[in-house]
Design a protein around this motif. Sequence first.
Motif, mmCIF file in Angstrom:
data_model
loop_
_atom_site.group_PDB
_atom_site.id
_atom_site.type_symbol
_atom_site.label_atom_id
_atom_site.label_comp_id
_atom_site.label_asym_id
_atom_site.label_seq_id
_atom_site.Cartn_x
_atom_site.Cartn_y
_atom_site.Cartn_z
ATOM 1 N N TYR A 48 0.825 -1.203 0.000
ATOM 2 C CA TYR A 48 0.000 0.000 0.000
ATOM 3 C C TYR A 48 0.864 1.260 0.000
ATOM 4 O O TYR A 48 1.796 1.367 0.814
ATOM 5 C CB TYR A 48 -0.916 0.011 1.218
ATOM 6 C CG TYR A 48 -1.914 -1.120 1.239
ATOM 7 C CD1 TYR A 48 -2.955 -1.164 0.323
ATOM 8 C CD2 TYR A 48 -1.805 -2.149 2.169
ATOM 9 C CE1 TYR A 48 -3.875 -2.203 0.332
ATOM 10 C CE2 TYR A 48 -2.714 -3.187 2.195
ATOM 11 C CZ TYR A 48 -3.746 -3.213 1.278
ATOM 12 O OH TYR A 48 -4.643 -4.236 1.282
ATOM 13 N N LEU A 52 -1.869 6.529 0.660
ATOM 14 C CA LEU A 52 -3.158 5.878 0.865
ATOM 15 C C LEU A 52 -3.394 5.633 2.352
ATOM 16 O O LEU A 52 -4.503 5.852 2.857
ATOM 17 C CB LEU A 52 -3.205 4.557 0.104
ATOM 18 C CG LEU A 52 -4.485 3.727 0.282
ATOM 19 C CD1 LEU A 52 -5.708 4.512 -0.194
ATOM 20 C CD2 LEU A 52 -4.376 2.397 -0.464
ATOM 21 N N SER A 55 -4.264 8.900 3.910
ATOM 22 C CA SER A 55 -5.616 9.306 3.523
ATOM 23 C C SER A 55 -6.678 8.542 4.306
ATOM 24 O O SER A 55 -7.668 9.131 4.764
ATOM 25 C CB SER A 55 -5.825 9.088 2.018
ATOM 26 O OG SER A 55 -4.922 9.864 1.265
#
Length: 202
Positions: A48, A52, A55
């Motif tokens: 990942y 991300l 966020s």
Amino acid sequence: MLDVFNQFFMNYGLVAIFILMISNMIIFTPPSEILLPLAGFFAYTSEYPVILVISIAVFANLIGTYFWYFIGKNLGCEFFLKMKFVKKRINKESLFNLSEKFRKDEAYWVGIFRLFPFVRAIVSIPAGMVKMPHKYFIFYSLIGMFVWTSFWVLLGYLFGMSFFEYESSISLIFMIFLVLVILVFYNKMITYLKRENLLYGA
């Protein structure tokens, strides 16, 4: 504790980050100062992207903070102040003074207070009490949350495996850094908050 949370991240991935960060903003635990570096370490060891992870954490925080916004808007501060652990840190007068600060100086204080432990969650209550428009509440909250979250996540991400291998040394160095920050910046901010009677016992 670190191993437990890290295993939770490894088992449930972004869902774990999402759930724990909502919990962090609603019941103030687990501390984001522990969760977010671990989330950064998770990004380091997984596929990942770190942006991300940041966020997801920010979005979860924003959802969690709306819980207290609606408490302030619909139930007032009385419900909040009935909690024993809250009484030790803040009082009714402080919340009303903070509400007046929002009325006078607009919403940017929401973003500033998102950078302070504990206060970063309860600041939503006076924002709700003055019925701050959602667009301002969201905008300034996101700015403060993004700065706070990015700092801690990137700390864990940049240290990578060293975060676990040298956990004690990193913690010591970072605690020294935090003390310096408190002496240089937080001391001035706390003095201001006490002068404005925005903190308990001021």
